[in-house]
Design an enzyme around this catalytic site. Structure first.
Site, PDB file in Angstrom:
ATOM      1  N   CYS A 144       2.272   2.083  11.823  1.00 26.06           N
ATOM      2  CA  CYS A 144       3.199   2.415  11.308  1.00 26.06           C
ATOM      3  C   CYS A 144       3.642   4.141  12.057  1.00 26.06           C
ATOM      4  O   CYS A 144       5.381   3.485  12.235  1.00 26.06           O
ATOM      5  CB  CYS A 144       2.990   3.371  10.073  1.00 26.06           C
TER       6      CYS A 144
ATOM      7  N   SER B 239      -3.438  -3.056  -0.397  1.00 24.47           N
ATOM      8  CA  SER B 239      -2.526  -4.133   0.150  1.00 24.47           C
ATOM      9  C   SER B 239      -2.765  -5.396   0.639  1.00 24.47           C
ATOM     10  O   SER B 239      -4.529  -5.690   0.881  1.00 24.47           O
ATOM     11  CB  SER B 239      -2.554  -2.769   1.791  1.00 24.47           C
TER      12      SER B 239
ATOM     13  N   GLY C 291       0.777  -1.346   0.172  1.00 21.13           N
ATOM     14  CA  GLY C 291       0.195  -0.234   0.242  1.00 21.13           C
ATOM     15  C   GLY C 291       1.043   1.306  -0.218  1.00 21.13           C
ATOM     16  O   GLY C 291       0.984   1.909  -0.621  1.00 21.13           O
ATOM     17  N   THR C 292       1.586   1.117   0.822  1.00 25.06           N
ATOM     18  CA  THR C 292       2.065   2.550   1.395  1.00 25.06           C
ATOM     19  C   THR C 292       3.525   2.824  -0.830  1.00 25.06           C
ATOM     20  O   THR C 292       2.957   4.045  -0.778  1.00 25.06           O
ATOM     21  CB  THR C 292       3.878   2.329   1.848  1.00 25.06           C
TER      22      THR C 292
ATOM     23  N   THR D 197      11.416  -7.207 -11.392  1.00 23.26           N
ATOM     24  CA  THR D 197      10.346  -8.414 -11.510  1.00 23.26           C
ATOM     25  C   THR D 197      10.121  -8.562 -10.742  1.00 23.26           C
ATOM     26  O   THR D 197      10.180  -8.433  -9.576  1.00 23.26           O
ATOM     27  CB  THR D 197      12.017 -10.140 -11.190  1.00 23.26           C
TER      28      THR D 197
HETATM   29  C1  LIG Z   1      -4.909   3.611   5.632  1.00 23.61           C
HETATM   30  C2  LIG Z   1      -3.266   2.514   5.335  1.00 23.61           C
HETATM   31  N1  LIG Z   1      -2.790   3.155   4.165  1.00 23.61           N
HETATM   32  C3  LIG Z   1      -1.276   2.361   3.436  1.00 23.61           C
HETATM   33  C4  LIG Z   1      -0.823   1.258   4.009  1.00 23.61           C
HETATM   34  C5  LIG Z   1       0.786   1.267   3.994  1.00 23.61           C
HETATM   35  O1  LIG Z   1      -0.017  -0.580   3.795  1.00 23.61           O
HETATM   36  P1  LIG Z   1       1.299  -1.246   3.721  1.00 23.61           P
HETATM   37  O2  LIG Z   1       1.572  -1.491   4.827  1.00 23.61           O
HETATM   38  O3  LIG Z   1       1.038  -3.044   2.797  1.00 23.61           O
HETATM   39  O4  LIG Z   1       2.847  -0.404   2.674  1.00 23.61           O
HETATM   40  C6  LIG Z   1      -1.742   0.848   5.794  1.00 23.61           C
HETATM   41  C7  LIG Z   1      -1.053   0.054   6.326  1.00 23.61           C
HETATM   42  O5  LIG Z   1      -1.415   0.070   7.941  1.00 23.61           O
HETATM   43  C8  LIG Z   1      -2.884   1.535   5.994  1.00 23.61           C
HETATM   44  O6  LIG Z   1      -3.705   1.469   7.193  1.00 23.61           O
END
Ligand SMILES: Cc1ncc(COP(=O)(O)O)c(C=O)c1O
Length: 402
Positions: free
Chosen positions: A335, A209, A78-79, A247
């Protein structure tokens, strides 16, 4: 669910991550062993993994109602999907239309949106953060008031990771498009849990994600509407239609695809079962623990989230005590723990220092049982009482408990 290493432990932190489903693991295993070809190779081994990546892409697309699997770009999670959406789209728009120099986001986004926005601001973009109500909702009228022809991109999350509030995405997209700007949504916490159809919502970019929906970690995707050009942020061999080189993480992609297929097929059951556990906990907590409060909206809330404030308790102490008693919970974003900062989400909702400090997130999943959540409520009631007893202001909080 019985975790073989921690048989008595109750895991209530699915907003941080989820256990990988057995069916997902089974589908991934061959790609960690004998099916190791590079999907870009022409030979049999390459064709085999390319087919698996194609199937996974189709499954991700189906879960979100995308019209083509071509609209799915695999990322490391997701990041990265958020970084690619924000930087890739904003830079591309600005190159074509230099007057479009503004990005609008909300004050309750995940750091994976706020940080790339900061970076874009350092690079010359103007970034505006919309406020939220005390339930964590972005008001469409606030977007309408601030929107102008200078806006390149609006990025508002689908559902919040701390308080679970679902945003009025349909209205926000409509307003955004009136100013000829692009709409991105971080759907990491919502996708696979509630029905989302990118086509009917007319979303331009959406981040996903895998590890929030019982898939493996380190894999995710960005949905990119057809005919929308974005710049890559990782350059190299030209994989993923030159938008994301490198890859492919084939086992991760295969697992993510399977997790999406299962989430899609089982969504109704997930919604009913997980929300019933959550609602049971909410009802008992509010009834049995004095001066407890549910944060966020009652109705427009993702099925797995319950977020409370217990005045007179320090959330960090509460997490430690719960952990000692076999319950895994969280104060909010996993995070943000590393950054040791107070929740910017609760701050934006107008919470006082004491309200922020006393907050707790419980997030549920298909692996949880009724017995587990009953145990969690009982432990929580006891631990909150114990901690309040240690507080110098205990008389303020214990009156209703004795
Ligand atoms: C709303 C939201 N966006 C982005 C992320 C980041 O996703 P990833 O852990 O797959 O990088 C998170 C992870 O907690 C999230 O809750």
């Amino acid at each position: 669910m019985i975790n073989k290493d921690h048989p008595q432990y109750v895991y209530l932190d699915t907003a941080a991550s989820t256990p990988v489903t057995d069916e997902v693991v089974a589908e991934m295993l061959p790609f960690l062993k004998e099916r190791y070809g590079n999907p870009s190779s022409i030979h049999k081994f390459g064709r085999e993994t390319a087919r698996a990546v194609h199937l996974a892409r189709k499954r991700v697309a189906e879960m979100i109602g995308a019209s083509s699997s071509r609209q799915i770009v695999f990322t490391s999670g997701g990041t990265e999907a958020n970084n690619l959406a924000l930087k890739g789209a904003a830079m591309c728009v600005k190159k074509k239309m230099p007057e479009k120099n503004m990005i609008i986001t909300s004050s309750i986004e995940h750091d994976a949106v706020l940080e790339p926005c900061k970076d874009l601001k350092d690079g010359g973009f103007v970034v505006e953060h919309l406020p939220v109500t005390n339930e964590g909702l972005v008001r469409p009228s606030d977007l309408e008031n601030i929107l102008s022809d200078d806006v390149a991109l609006v990025s508002i999350m689908y559902a919040n990771n701390e308080i679970g509030t679902i945003q009025p995405i349909k209205d926000l997209v409509k307003i955004t498009h009136q100013a000829d700007a692009l709409f991105h949504t971080d759907a990491v916490q919502a996708a696979g849990k509630i029905p989302i159809n990118v086509k009917s919502l007319d979303i331009d970019l959406m981040s996903l994600s895998s590890h929030k929906i019982n898939g493996p970690k380190g894999i995710g995707a960005l949905y990119v509407r057809s005919n929308l050009e974005i710049f890559p942020i990782i350059h190299g061999g030209g994989q993923e239609w030159y938008v994301r080189s490198g890859t492919e993480n084939v086992p991760g992609i295969v697992g993510f695809g399977k997790a999406c297929e299962l989430a899609h097929q089982r969504m109704k059951h997930y919604q009913e079962y997980v929300a019933s556990l959550r609602d049971y906990v909410i009802e008992r907590v509010l009834k049995e623990i004095p001066q407890s409060r549910l944060n966020g909206l009652i109705t427009d809330r993702i099925p797995n989230n319950a977020h409370f404030t217990f005045l007179g308790v320090n959330g960090e102490d509460l997490i430690i005590k719960l952990d000692e008693n076999g319950i895994a919970a969280s104060t909010g974003s996993a995070c943000s723990v590393k950054k040791q900062k107070q929740s910017h989400v609760l701050k934006a909702m107008g919470f006082s220092y004491e309200e922020i400090t006393g907050s707790l997130r419980l997030s549920f999943g298909m692996h949880n049982t009724r017995d587990e959540v009953e145990k969690a409520v009982e432990v929580l009631s006891r631990v909150v009482k114990e901690l309040r007893n240690l507080s110098p202001f205990k008389s303020k909080y214990l009156t209703e408990m004795s």
